[in-house]
Design an enzyme around this catalytic site. Structure first.
Site, PDB file in Angstrom:
ATOM      1  N   HIS A 239      46.792  -1.263  82.400  1.00  0.00           N
ATOM      2  CA  HIS A 239      45.907  -0.425  81.555  1.00  0.00           C
ATOM      3  C   HIS A 239      44.466  -0.860  81.799  1.00  0.00           C
ATOM      4  CE1 HIS A 239      45.168   1.830  77.607  1.00  0.00           C
ATOM      5  NE2 HIS A 239      43.968   1.439  78.033  1.00  0.00           N
TER       6      HIS A 239
ATOM      7  N   HIS B  53      40.191   0.512  82.395  1.00  0.00           N
ATOM      8  CA  HIS B  53      39.109   1.504  82.441  1.00  0.00           C
ATOM      9  C   HIS B  53      38.113   1.095  83.514  1.00  0.00           C
ATOM     10  CE1 HIS B  53      40.234   3.426  78.569  1.00  0.00           C
ATOM     11  NE2 HIS B  53      40.703   2.209  78.300  1.00  0.00           N
ATOM     12  N   LEU B  54      37.893   1.992  84.474  1.00  0.00           N
ATOM     13  CA  LEU B  54      36.942   1.687  85.550  1.00  0.00           C
ATOM     14  C   LEU B  54      35.667   2.518  85.466  1.00  0.00           C
ATOM     15  CD1 LEU B  54      39.278   1.299  88.674  1.00  0.00           C
ATOM     16  CD2 LEU B  54      38.116  -0.528  87.403  1.00  0.00           C
ATOM     17  N   ARG B  55      35.692   3.586  84.628  1.00  0.00           N
ATOM     18  CA  ARG B  55      34.513   4.490  84.522  1.00  0.00           C
ATOM     19  C   ARG B  55      34.220   5.160  85.861  1.00  0.00           C
ATOM     20  NH1 ARG B  55      35.672   3.661  79.336  1.00  0.00           N
ATOM     21  NH2 ARG B  55      34.702   1.828  78.417  1.00  0.00           N
TER      22      ARG B  55
ATOM     23  N   ASN C 171      39.903   8.607  80.782  1.00  0.00           N
ATOM     24  CA  ASN C 171      38.959   9.094  79.751  1.00  0.00           C
ATOM     25  C   ASN C 171      37.513   9.063  80.240  1.00  0.00           C
ATOM     26  OD1 ASN C 171      38.929   6.236  79.614  1.00  0.00           O
ATOM     27  ND2 ASN C 171      38.359   6.228  77.451  1.00  0.00           N
TER      28      ASN C 171
ATOM     29  N   LYS D 147      48.353  10.212  80.082  1.00  0.00           N
ATOM     30  CA  LYS D 147      47.855   9.466  78.916  1.00  0.00           C
ATOM     31  C   LYS D 147      47.677  10.407  77.743  1.00  0.00           C
ATOM     32  CE  LYS D 147      46.083   6.061  76.548  1.00  0.00           C
ATOM     33  NZ  LYS D 147      44.891   5.278  76.746  1.00  0.00           N
TER      34      LYS D 147
ATOM     35  N   HIS E 156      47.962   6.257  73.395  1.00  0.00           N
ATOM     36  CA  HIS E 156      47.035   5.546  72.526  1.00  0.00           C
ATOM     37  C   HIS E 156      47.626   5.714  71.129  1.00  0.00           C
ATOM     38  CE1 HIS E 156      43.066   3.903  71.248  1.00  0.00           C
ATOM     39  NE2 HIS E 156      43.561   4.357  70.117  1.00  0.00           N
TER      40      HIS E 156
ATOM     41  N   HIS F 205      48.432  -1.003  74.594  1.00  0.00           N
ATOM     42  CA  HIS F 205      47.676  -1.972  73.783  1.00  0.00           C
ATOM     43  C   HIS F 205      48.177  -2.082  72.340  1.00  0.00           C
ATOM     44  CE1 HIS F 205      45.641   1.734  72.836  1.00  0.00           C
ATOM     45  NE2 HIS F 205      44.879   1.729  73.897  1.00  0.00           N
TER      46      HIS F 205
ATOM     47  N   LEU G 130      39.450  -0.664  70.192  1.00  0.00           N
ATOM     48  CA  LEU G 130      40.437   0.168  69.516  1.00  0.00           C
ATOM     49  C   LEU G 130      41.729   0.169  70.315  1.00  0.00           C
ATOM     50  CD1 LEU G 130      38.132   3.128  68.461  1.00  0.00           C
ATOM     51  CD2 LEU G 130      39.166   1.384  66.974  1.00  0.00           C
TER      52      LEU G 130
ATOM     53  N   ASP H 184      43.272  -3.438  79.225  1.00  0.00           N
ATOM     54  CA  ASP H 184      42.386  -2.485  78.537  1.00  0.00           C
ATOM     55  C   ASP H 184      40.926  -2.887  78.725  1.00  0.00           C
ATOM     56  OD1 ASP H 184      41.711  -0.200  77.161  1.00  0.00           O
ATOM     57  OD2 ASP H 184      42.120  -1.039  75.171  1.00  0.00           O
TER      58      ASP H 184
ATOM     59  N   HIS I 292      31.311  -1.503  78.583  1.00  0.00           N
ATOM     60  CA  HIS I 292      30.197  -0.752  77.982  1.00  0.00           C
ATOM     61  C   HIS I 292      28.947  -1.599  78.187  1.00  0.00           C
ATOM     62  CE1 HIS I 292      32.538   2.281  75.714  1.00  0.00           C
ATOM     63  NE2 HIS I 292      33.420   1.316  75.541  1.00  0.00           N
TER      64      HIS I 292
ATOM     65  N   ALA J 146      33.417   0.826  71.239  1.00  0.00           N
ATOM     66  CA  ALA J 146      34.686   0.084  71.245  1.00  0.00           C
ATOM     67  C   ALA J 146      35.065  -0.267  72.671  1.00  0.00           C
ATOM     68  CB  ALA J 146      35.781   0.929  70.611  1.00  0.00           C
TER      69      ALA J 146
HETATM   70  O1  DOR Z   1      38.363  -0.183  72.745  1.00  0.00           O
HETATM   71  C1  DOR Z   1      38.640   0.757  73.454  1.00  0.00           C
HETATM   72  N1  DOR Z   1      37.828   1.162  74.449  1.00  0.00           N
HETATM   73  N2  DOR Z   1      39.774   1.418  73.202  1.00  0.00           N
HETATM   74  C2  DOR Z   1      40.090   2.548  73.848  1.00  0.00           C
HETATM   75  O2  DOR Z   1      41.110   3.100  73.578  1.00  0.00           O
HETATM   76  C3  DOR Z   1      39.129   3.136  74.821  1.00  0.00           C
HETATM   77  C4  DOR Z   1      38.262   2.112  75.399  1.00  0.00           C
HETATM   78  C5  DOR Z   1      37.091   2.697  76.140  1.00  0.00           C
HETATM   79  O3  DOR Z   1      37.282   3.644  76.930  1.00  0.00           O
HETATM   80  O4  DOR Z   1      35.976   2.201  75.967  1.00  0.00           O
HETATM   81 ZN    ZN Z   2      42.213   1.778  76.983  1.00  0.00          ZN
END
Ligand code: DOR
Ligand code: ZN
Length: 348
Positions: free
Chosen positions: A14, A16-18, A42, A100, A137, A175, A221, A249, A253, A265
């Site tokens: 799990h 996130h690479l953006r 996302n 997802k 999620h 998560h 989150l 996860d 940011h 988050a």
């Molecule tokens: O804390 C989180 N950040 N929870 C998520 O489900 C998404 C993630 C994000 O994309 O920043």
């Molecule tokens: Zn996530």
């Protein structure tokens, strides 16, 4: 105790690479330690179709440093208009590994998520028939439900009814943060249900985030819960139960958007996730279960071979510093601070 451990190269189930400059800054930090990762969809706009996923996979490939061994496993963002035929074609072509499910409004960039689950039943039916995993999620979003109760309510209100209706649907509760989540997954048939667990939810509880001042870098989150839930997650992760595997996860940011009146988050843990976890398993007296959690259980769940290449970690006397913030254009991204001393480091 031996001072070095050698394990099959871990995977991150799990991540996130953006996109864009952030993607290029964070990919090397995953690629240096992990062989494969399930990539969250996302983005803005989300990765909704097979064509979107193929294009995003190419952008990720272009950001992988030369010589690194890293395979992104792509996912689609389920919406109420997702086309089952497109899902089937993308899966058959090997473009995607899973879908997802974000309940609308649950977290960062989840506005396009599902409001009325009945509108997604056609997709669930197809996924069930084809064995495509649904990654959830697991939080309800109703404004009157307390944020600390959202995972437990998701199980009762959404997940369990869904699994009753589609009993062969393969599901990963992403998560998990509660004893309720761990118990629910442990009681489900092996191979049909799994759960990812993050580093921060194993190492911290809500006191770490809220006592003595609010620490926005621990806000993610689903939110950190009380210590009894942390204990339950640690028991699950160190139990050797194949239903539980690592999903960091890691969710970058910019620092200034975390240290903000309305902070984002997400915890960025890719650079030190494995060292922190080795420490966590050692502290729990379960270092012998570390390999299963980070290198074997997830591959088994996804029906993929365990990686044949290896990764070494070394125990060192001197606690290792938290990695410095990474530079992303004009901004920085702050790396997860596990609070406790970390006596492990990945030999790179
Ligand atoms: O804390 C989180 N950040 N929870 C998520 O489900 C998404 C993630 C994000 O994309 O920043
Ligand atoms: Zn996530």
């Amino acid at each position: 105790m031996s001072s070095t451990i050698t394990i099959p190269r871990p995977d991150d189930w799990h991540l996130h690479l953006r996109d864009g400059v952030m993607l290029r800054a964070v990919v090397p930090h995953s690629a240096q330690d992990f062989a494969r990762a399930i990539i969250m969809p996302n983005l803005v706009p989300p990765v909704r179709t097979g064509a979107d996923a193929a294009a995003y996979a190419e952008r990720i490939q272009a950001a992988i440093p030369d010589g690194a061994d890293f395979t992104p496993l792509m996912t689609l963002y389920l919406t109420e208009t997702t086309d089952p035929d497109d899902v089937e074609a993308a899966f058959a072509a090997g473009v995607i590994t899973a879908l997802k499910l974000y309940p609308a409004g649950a977290t960062t960039n989840s506005d396009a998520g599902v409001r009325n689950f009945a509108n997604a039943h056609g997709v669930f039916e197809r996924m069930e028939a084809l064995g495509i995993p649904l990654l959830t999620h697991g939080e309800v979003t109703a404004p009157d439900i307390d944020i600390f109760d959202r995972e437990a309510r998701f199980i009762d209100d959404v997940l369990d009814p869904l699994r009753q209706r589609f009993p062969r649907l393969r599901v990963v509760m992403e998560h998990i943060t509660t004893r309720d989540g761990a118990d629910y997954v442990a009681s489900a048939p092996e191979g049909l249900m799994g759960a990812t667990i993050t580093v921060q939810h194993l190492m911290l509880n809500r006191n770490h985030m809220l006592v003595g001042g609010v620490r926005p870098h621990y806000y993610c989150l689903p939110i950190l819960k009380r210590s009894t839930h942390q204990d339950a997650l640690l028991s699950a992760a160190t139990s050797g139960n194949p239903r539980f595997f690592l999903g960091t996860d890691s969710a970058p940011h910019p620092t200034h958007l975390k240290e903000n009146a309305c902070g984002c988050a997400g915890v960025f843990s890719s650079p030190n996730a494995l060292a922190c976890l080795a420490q966590t398993f050692e502290d729990a007296g379960a270092l012998d279960r570390f390999e299963g959690f980070v290198s074997r259980h997830g591959a088994d769940f996804y029906g993929l071979p365990v990686n044949t290449s290896t990764l070494q970690l070394e125990r060192v006397e001197t606690p290792q510093p938290v990695p410095a913030p990474i530079i992303v254009g004009e901004e920085t991204v702050t790396v997860f601070d596990p609070i406790r001393p970390i006596h492990w480091r990945v030999i790179r």
